[in-house]
Design an enzyme around this catalytic site. Structure first.
Site, PDB file in Angstrom:
ATOM      1  N   TYR A 233      13.483  13.471  -3.185  1.00  0.00           N
ATOM      2  CA  TYR A 233      13.053  12.077  -3.246  1.00  0.00           C
ATOM      3  C   TYR A 233      14.274  11.187  -3.505  1.00  0.00           C
ATOM      4  O   TYR A 233      14.727  11.065  -4.645  1.00  0.00           O
ATOM      5  CB  TYR A 233      12.024  11.877  -4.368  1.00  0.00           C
TER       6      TYR A 233
ATOM      7  N   LYS B 106      10.075  19.226   0.364  1.00  0.00           N
ATOM      8  CA  LYS B 106       8.845  18.447   0.189  1.00  0.00           C
ATOM      9  C   LYS B 106       9.273  16.996   0.103  1.00  0.00           C
ATOM     10  O   LYS B 106      10.020  16.614  -0.804  1.00  0.00           O
ATOM     11  CB  LYS B 106       8.162  18.899  -1.096  1.00  0.00           C
TER      12      LYS B 106
HETATM   13  P1  FBP Z   1       0.737  13.684  -4.947  1.00  0.00           P
HETATM   14  O1  FBP Z   1       0.152  14.328  -3.717  1.00  0.00           O
HETATM   15  O2  FBP Z   1      -0.305  13.447  -5.998  1.00  0.00           O
HETATM   16  O3  FBP Z   1       1.532  12.449  -4.607  1.00  0.00           O
HETATM   17  O4  FBP Z   1       1.736  14.732  -5.565  1.00  0.00           O
HETATM   18  C1  FBP Z   1       2.978  14.984  -4.948  1.00  0.00           C
HETATM   19  C2  FBP Z   1       4.091  14.828  -5.951  1.00  0.00           C
HETATM   20  O5  FBP Z   1       5.318  15.159  -5.378  1.00  0.00           O
HETATM   21  C3  FBP Z   1       3.880  15.648  -7.221  1.00  0.00           C
HETATM   22  O6  FBP Z   1       4.267  16.973  -7.031  1.00  0.00           O
HETATM   23  C4  FBP Z   1       4.702  14.882  -8.194  1.00  0.00           C
HETATM   24  O7  FBP Z   1       4.225  14.989  -9.493  1.00  0.00           O
HETATM   25  C5  FBP Z   1       4.520  13.466  -7.756  1.00  0.00           C
HETATM   26  O8  FBP Z   1       4.176  13.493  -6.393  1.00  0.00           O
HETATM   27  C6  FBP Z   1       5.762  12.638  -7.932  1.00  0.00           C
HETATM   28  O9  FBP Z   1       5.369  11.325  -7.796  1.00  0.00           O
HETATM   29  P2  FBP Z   1       6.383  10.117  -7.693  1.00  0.00           P
HETATM   30  O10 FBP Z   1       6.734   9.976  -6.258  1.00  0.00           O
HETATM   31  O11 FBP Z   1       5.580   8.962  -8.222  1.00  0.00           O
HETATM   32  O12 FBP Z   1       7.571  10.448  -8.539  1.00  0.00           O
END
Ligand code: FBP
Length: 259
Positions: free
Chosen positions: A135, A172
């Site tokens: 991310y 992911k």
């Molecule tokens: P969701 O499908 O609920 O969005 O979960 C995916 C995820 O990557 C989780 O594994 C993680 O806790 C969350 O999203 C992280 O969220 P953010 O993007 O708000 O940091």
């Protein structure tokens, strides 16, 4: 994983977001594990604390992925996710794969890169795959959701390619509703398989539409959390997602299950 495709259930949000994501049902990890088992998910993603107290490795029918690092959303500076569980411990808990979040573009990316690289080496010695949540975030990232950022596409940007470069077996990543651009994202990931995160709760149609678009663009599957376990009909949503992921059905066909 079925035919190289998978649907994973993410339940690590209690640490990442705090309990604000939950209601009286889904705050209970037993409720989530039941959904995962009844829905025959390919795996459930948990932190070690929940896995230790709720996941029964001898009787569980859904495989476990342990998330090895995490952070809260209380600290408002560039993100860094700390390792909170070792691979040895994850394996003892029954993990068949491990997950780790990297925030490229954060001023702390070097620390996460360093830890992640060591972790990939150890996991592969154990013979288990690694999923990198990639991310791009922090003050050096101007648009987390641009295709360039998600793909490492044009001249700058990160995510999918970084996962490949650092040894992840799966990356992911988030989807930005750019279905054409996402084909490039998948190309940038190379032999690392692309899993798409669910994100905040959307309408049923929107969830299925994005599942359809990312699968058509070449993703290997989805790792969805809130859009399944916040749904009033989680098992029907799972069935509908599976129709798209595994049976190549259209959004309208999958939607019928939820009507
Ligand atoms: P969701 O499908 O609920 O969005 O979960 C995916 C995820 O990557 C989780 O594994 C993680 O806790 C969350 O999203 C992280 O969220 P953010 O993007 O708000 O940091």
């Amino acid at each position: 994983m079925r035919n190289g495709k998978s649907l994973l259930l993410a339940y690590d949000q209690g640490l990442e977001h705090g309990p604000t994501d939950f209601n009286l049902n889904n705050v209970n990890p037993d409720y989530i594990l039941k959904i995962a088992e009844k829905g025959k998910y390919n795996a459930i993603i948990l932190h070690h604390g929940i896995a230790e107290k709720y996941y029964d490795k001898h009787n569980a029918t859904v495989p476990l992925i342990v998330k090895l690092n995490g952070k809260t959303n209380l600290v408002k500076k560039d993100p860094i996710s700390s390792q909170v569980c070792s691979i040895g411990r994850a394996v003892k808990l029954g993990a068949e794969a491990v997950g780790y979040t990297i925030y490229p573009g954060s001023e702390f990316e070097h620390e996460m890169f360093n830890d992640f690289s060591k972790l990939v080496e150890t996991a592969h010695t154990y013979g288990i795959p690694v999923i990198a949540w990639v991310y791009p975030r922090g003050k050096f990232v101007h648009d987390e959701f641009s295709t360039e950022t998600i793909a490492y596409a044009a001249r700058i940007g990160y995510a999918a390619r970084i996962g490949l470069e650092l040894g992840a077996d799966f990356v992911k990543i988030n989807y930005n509703n750019d279905s054409e651009g996402f084909k490039w994202v998948v190309k940038a990931a190379g032999k690392a398989k692309v899993l798409v995160a669910g994100g905040k709760k959307l309408s049923d149609k929107e969830v299925l539409q994005r599942a359809y678009e990312v699968m058509k663009a070449g993703a290997s599957g989805l790792a969805v959390g809130r859009n399944v376990w916040q749904n009033e009909k989680p098992l029907e949503m799972i069935k509908a997602l599976k129709k798209i992921i595994f049976d190549n059905k259209s959004v309208n066909e999958a939607l019928k299950i939820l009507k």
